[in-house]
Design an enzyme around this catalytic site. Sequence first.
Site, PDB file in Angstrom:
ATOM      1  N   HIS A 267      -7.544   1.588   1.869  1.00 34.38           N
ATOM      2  CA  HIS A 267      -8.895   1.704   1.522  1.00 34.38           C
ATOM      3  C   HIS A 267      -9.270   1.254   0.142  1.00 34.38           C
ATOM      4  O   HIS A 267      -8.208   2.070  -0.284  1.00 34.38           O
ATOM      5  CB  HIS A 267      -9.697   2.617   2.221  1.00 34.38           C
ATOM      6  N   ASP A 318     -11.993   1.438  10.890  1.00 34.50           N
ATOM      7  CA  ASP A 318     -11.882   0.453  11.571  1.00 34.50           C
ATOM      8  C   ASP A 318     -10.920   0.472  12.960  1.00 34.50           C
ATOM      9  O   ASP A 318     -11.390  -0.427  13.910  1.00 34.50           O
ATOM     10  CB  ASP A 318     -11.368  -0.764  11.136  1.00 34.50           C
TER      11      ASP A 318
HETATM   12  C1  LIG Z   1      -9.240  -2.528   2.765  1.00 36.83           C
HETATM   13  C2  LIG Z   1      -8.377  -2.965   1.876  1.00 36.83           C
HETATM   14  C3  LIG Z   1      -8.628  -4.448   1.358  1.00 36.83           C
HETATM   15  C4  LIG Z   1      -8.076  -2.739  -0.026  1.00 36.83           C
HETATM   16  O1  LIG Z   1      -7.696  -3.250  -0.540  1.00 36.83           O
HETATM   17  P1  LIG Z   1      -6.974  -2.692  -1.884  1.00 36.83           P
HETATM   18  O2  LIG Z   1      -8.600  -1.864  -2.572  1.00 36.83           O
HETATM   19  O3  LIG Z   1      -6.701  -3.929  -2.490  1.00 36.83           O
HETATM   20  O4  LIG Z   1      -5.690  -1.821  -1.966  1.00 36.83           O
HETATM   21  P2  LIG Z   1      -4.868  -1.126  -2.539  1.00 36.83           P
HETATM   22  O5  LIG Z   1      -4.922  -1.436  -4.104  1.00 36.83           O
HETATM   23  O6  LIG Z   1      -5.430   0.298  -2.505  1.00 36.83           O
HETATM   24  O7  LIG Z   1      -3.406  -0.967  -1.868  1.00 36.83           O
HETATM   25  C5  LIG Z   1      -2.160  -0.344  -2.627  1.00 36.83           C
HETATM   26  C6  LIG Z   1      -1.022  -0.840  -1.868  1.00 36.83           C
HETATM   27  O8  LIG Z   1      -1.224  -0.372  -1.189  1.00 36.83           O
HETATM   28  C7  LIG Z   1      -0.993  -1.907  -0.286  1.00 36.83           C
HETATM   29  N1  LIG Z   1      -1.831  -1.870   1.230  1.00 36.83           N
HETATM   30  C8  LIG Z   1      -3.147  -1.471   0.843  1.00 36.83           C
HETATM   31  N2  LIG Z   1      -3.818  -1.839   2.753  1.00 36.83           N
HETATM   32  C9  LIG Z   1      -2.537  -1.902   2.900  1.00 36.83           C
HETATM   33  C10 LIG Z   1      -2.585  -2.778   4.810  1.00 36.83           C
HETATM   34  N3  LIG Z   1      -3.349  -2.486   5.336  1.00 36.83           N
HETATM   35  N4  LIG Z   1      -1.609  -2.898   4.802  1.00 36.83           N
HETATM   36  C11 LIG Z   1      -0.505  -2.967   4.311  1.00 36.83           C
HETATM   37  N5  LIG Z   1      -0.507  -2.677   3.020  1.00 36.83           N
HETATM   38  C12 LIG Z   1      -1.420  -2.389   2.571  1.00 36.83           C
HETATM   39  C13 LIG Z   1      -1.552  -3.071  -0.843  1.00 36.83           C
HETATM   40  O9  LIG Z   1      -0.596  -4.365  -0.597  1.00 36.83           O
HETATM   41  C14 LIG Z   1      -1.335  -2.172  -2.201  1.00 36.83           C
HETATM   42  O10 LIG Z   1       0.586  -1.748  -2.020  1.00 36.83           O
HETATM   43  P3  LIG Z   1       1.498  -2.382  -3.382  1.00 36.83           P
HETATM   44  O11 LIG Z   1       1.818  -1.039  -4.349  1.00 36.83           O
HETATM   45  O12 LIG Z   1       3.333  -2.574  -3.139  1.00 36.83           O
HETATM   46  O13 LIG Z   1       1.131  -3.536  -4.218  1.00 36.83           O
HETATM   47  C15 LIG Z   1      -6.796  -3.270   2.029  1.00 36.83           C
HETATM   48  O14 LIG Z   1      -6.269  -1.774   2.536  1.00 36.83           O
HETATM   49  C16 LIG Z   1      -6.563  -3.774   3.432  1.00 36.83           C
HETATM   50  O15 LIG Z   1      -6.640  -5.079   3.919  1.00 36.83           O
HETATM   51  N6  LIG Z   1      -6.994  -2.924   4.770  1.00 36.83           N
HETATM   52  C17 LIG Z   1      -6.568  -4.195   6.250  1.00 36.83           C
HETATM   53  C18 LIG Z   1      -7.979  -5.082   5.958  1.00 36.83           C
HETATM   54  C19 LIG Z   1      -8.609  -3.508   6.480  1.00 36.83           C
HETATM   55  O16 LIG Z   1      -8.582  -2.235   7.101  1.00 36.83           O
HETATM   56  N7  LIG Z   1     -10.618  -3.388   6.019  1.00 36.83           N
HETATM   57  C20 LIG Z   1     -11.999  -2.579   6.029  1.00 36.83           C
HETATM   58  C21 LIG Z   1     -11.394  -1.243   5.063  1.00 36.83           C
HETATM   59  S1  LIG Z   1     -12.345   0.034   5.423  1.00 36.83           S
END
Ligand SMILES: CC(C)(COP(=O)(O)OP(=O)(O)OC[C@H]1O[C@@H](n2cnc3c(N)ncnc32)[C@H](O)[C@@H]1OP(=O)(O)O)[C@@H](O)C(=O)NCCC(=O)NCCS
Length: 381
Positions: A267, A318
């Site tokens: 998130h 989700d």
């Molecule tokens: C929601 C989302 C876009 C947030 O992205 P973000 O704010 O850029 O994520 P963060 O910067 O907090 O991520 C921190 C770390 O966790 C990882 N990470 C975050 N979500 C992840 C996921 N779903 N799967 C694998 N790794 C994930 C990132 O790659 C990052 O890793 P790193 O530090 O090794 O580079 C992302 O978590 C995601 O794509 N989730 C999957 C899609 C989803 O479920 N969306 C619904 C959101 S309510």
Amino acid sequence: MIQHMINNHDKVVTRGLRDVAAAETKISFVDPLGTLYYLGYNIDALVEHVCYEEVVYLILYGKLPTKNELDELRSQLISEMQLPEAIVNSIKSFPLTSHPMEVLRTEVSHLSMYDPDPDYTSEQANRRRAIRLVAKVPTIVSTLHRLRTNQQLVAPSDEFGFPEHFLYLFRGKPADSEEKESIDRFMTLHADHGFNASTFAARVTASTNSDMYSAVTCAVGTLKGPLHGGASEKVMYMLDDINTEAEVEDYIQGMLDDQKKIMGFGHRVYRAEDPRTKHLREIAENLCHRTNTLNLYNLCIRIENVVHEKKKIFPNVDFYAAVTLNALGVPFEFFTPFFASSRVSGWTAHVMEQYKDAVLLRPSSRYVGEYGRPFVPIEKR
Ligand SMILES: CC(C)(COP(=O)(O)OP(=O)(O)OC[C@H]1O[C@@H](n2cnc3c(N)ncnc32)[C@H](O)[C@@H]1OP(=O)(O)O)[C@@H](O)C(=O)NCCC(=O)NCCS
């Protein structure tokens, strides 16, 4: 010219607008430590004690309704569920290959042409418009499903509350008490969530003084993406791909090795578990018990543990929303439309708040392209 270039390069880019506060809001607060408030009420209390229609009232009017106000809103919602015939005919005309979110995006836009008071922009007119959208979005979703599956359309009746009505129009049979509670809580939990991407898209559109339908159309298009509401559908494809708990570890490791995101996890704001997850996990567990699909629920728990072990991230809204809707008999491709059918209350409230703020949302950018390229006429390129 030189001065402009210097100013441009001094600009600080906040990639992804992370932690940027783009406006003030009173509608909801997403506390990174894992609490969500609607108008100051903790979501944990709301989901236990009020129904979705009360949440809609709270979000649109800024206070919880009295019994009379609630009854009035409920009957307005039910009477507004009916769609103009042109919208039903239009839904019939779309190719079967179109995604339900594409249809929803198009029909929300289409609805603006049937607004009974298009020239009114007062707060009261916009609130009427908001109620209309909150009522009609679920009907568009249900109508599409019934038509696609060659089933009779079901007419709205005042026999049911609003969320169970949605399920009734969608599935064609009344929900039992457990299903009724599940869909009510699902909709409450999805009603609003700060400046998420789709809400922000709606507010940007509203900030140009464009109409509410345009703003909600943009929001639907934004929600559709798999990094936002589109994730729930993808969660189910992932669960379908993994056959047993024993396969989870390798499957997740494989995804991470391929730099793929695990859908339904992570998130932008929460650094602890998403506060909606525990409620949806509980709903999913209860429904899986009933439908004899506890193996699916257990698979989810295993995935949760493995992903947390490997990445220290938690499931978001989700993940268990997908399992919940699946257990309610909603086909995968309708998961995001169910999300939209609930979030439309938040979108419309934010649009009204943005109109009040009356400021154009228009950020800047840092130009990193070239300057002064020599122009070459087309015949010499
Ligand atoms: C929601 C989302 C876009 C947030 O992205 P973000 O704010 O850029 O994520 P963060 O910067 O907090 O991520 C921190 C770390 O966790 C990882 N990470 C975050 N979500 C992840 C996921 N779903 N799967 C694998 N790794 C994930 C990132 O790659 C990052 O890793 P790193 O530090 O090794 O580079 C992302 O978590 C995601 O794509 N989730 C999957 C899609 C989803 O479920 N969306 C619904 C959101 S309510």
